[in-house]
Design a protein around this motif. Structure first.
Motif, PDB file in Angstrom:
ATOM      1  N   UNK A 151      -7.883   2.146  -7.473  1.00  0.00           N
ATOM      2  CA  UNK A 151      -8.756   2.133  -6.297  1.00  0.00           C
ATOM      3  C   UNK A 151      -9.096   0.708  -5.863  1.00  0.00           C
ATOM      4  N   UNK A 152      -9.305  -0.195  -6.833  1.00  0.00           N
ATOM      5  CA  UNK A 152      -9.537  -1.605  -6.491  1.00  0.00           C
ATOM      6  C   UNK A 152      -8.308  -2.199  -5.835  1.00  0.00           C
ATOM      7  N   UNK A 153      -7.144  -1.867  -6.371  1.00  0.00           N
ATOM      8  CA  UNK A 153      -5.889  -2.362  -5.802  1.00  0.00           C
ATOM      9  C   UNK A 153      -5.726  -1.855  -4.368  1.00  0.00           C
ATOM     10  N   UNK A 165       0.835  -1.200   0.000  1.00  0.00           N
ATOM     11  CA  UNK A 165       0.000   0.000   0.000  1.00  0.00           C
ATOM     12  C   UNK A 165       0.872   1.254   0.000  1.00  0.00           C
ATOM     13  N   UNK A 166       1.983   1.220   0.713  1.00  0.00           N
ATOM     14  CA  UNK A 166       2.894   2.371   0.731  1.00  0.00           C
ATOM     15  C   UNK A 166       3.371   2.687  -0.677  1.00  0.00           C
ATOM     16  N   UNK A 167       3.503   1.667  -1.505  1.00  0.00           N
ATOM     17  CA  UNK A 167       3.993   1.848  -2.879  1.00  0.00           C
ATOM     18  C   UNK A 167       2.867   2.132  -3.867  1.00  0.00           C
ATOM     19  N   UNK A 220      -6.914  -6.757   2.837  1.00  0.00           N
ATOM     20  CA  UNK A 220      -5.983  -7.831   3.219  1.00  0.00           C
ATOM     21  C   UNK A 220      -5.225  -7.460   4.493  1.00  0.00           C
ATOM     22  N   UNK A 221      -4.804  -6.204   4.594  1.00  0.00           N
ATOM     23  CA  UNK A 221      -4.098  -5.754   5.799  1.00  0.00           C
ATOM     24  C   UNK A 221      -4.991  -5.893   7.026  1.00  0.00           C
TER      25      UNK A 221
END
Length: 153
Positions: free
Chosen positions: A97-99, A39-41, A106-107
């Motif tokens: 946005x889906x990603x 997510x950071x990336x 998941x997190x």
């Protein structure tokens, strides 16, 4: 319906214990860390992460309709299937946005599993595939007992 054919009723031993339970909790921690790093990336900013992180817990509202409905709602929002579907859509479409939603979802699941909150059985919120949690866990065995036939009616 008999206890053994009900997918939400635990089998005789009901929950994992020992090293296997520890492994599953560590697996959850790994999912949390990897999803957060991704997510950071690839994410949409930490404000979105913070805002959406607890959205799967809205499934708790299902418990207002009873333990069985609550378990179904919780399990639908806390199984990796939905998060992986979002991730797949985010990669194949491609749609950021889906990603991002899949990574946050998941997190969240990884976080819950790392804390020992597993998928729920219909007996009540405290009965999970990772063992009993909450007030029910204090002073009791880690493995849920099969409910009586009258408890299922």
């Amino acid at each position: 319906m008999s206890i053994h054919t009900d997918s939400l009723a635990p089998p005789m031993n009901g929950a994992v214990t020992g090293a296997l339970r520890t492994t599953l909790r560590l697996e959850g921690l790994c999912v949390l860390l990897v999803a957060t790093a991704c997510y950071a990336r690839y994410g949409q900013g930490w404000g979105w992460f913070a805002t959406l992180f607890l959205v799967p817990d809205l499934a708790f509202l299902g418990y207002l309709a009873g333990a069985r409905v609550g378990a179904i709602a919780y399990n639908l929002s806390h199984a990796y299937i939905g998060a992986l579907a979002c991730l797949l859509a985010g990669v194949l479409l491609p749609h950021p946005l889906w990603l991002a939603a899949g990574l946050i979802w998941a997190a969240h699941i990884g976080f819950d599993r790392a804390l020992g909150y597993g998928l729920k059985y219909a007996q009540g919120f405290g009965f999970t595939h990772l063992g009993r949690i909450g007030k029910q866990a204090r002073g009791t065995a880690a493995t849920p007992q099969a409910p009586s036939a009258t408890a299922q009616r």
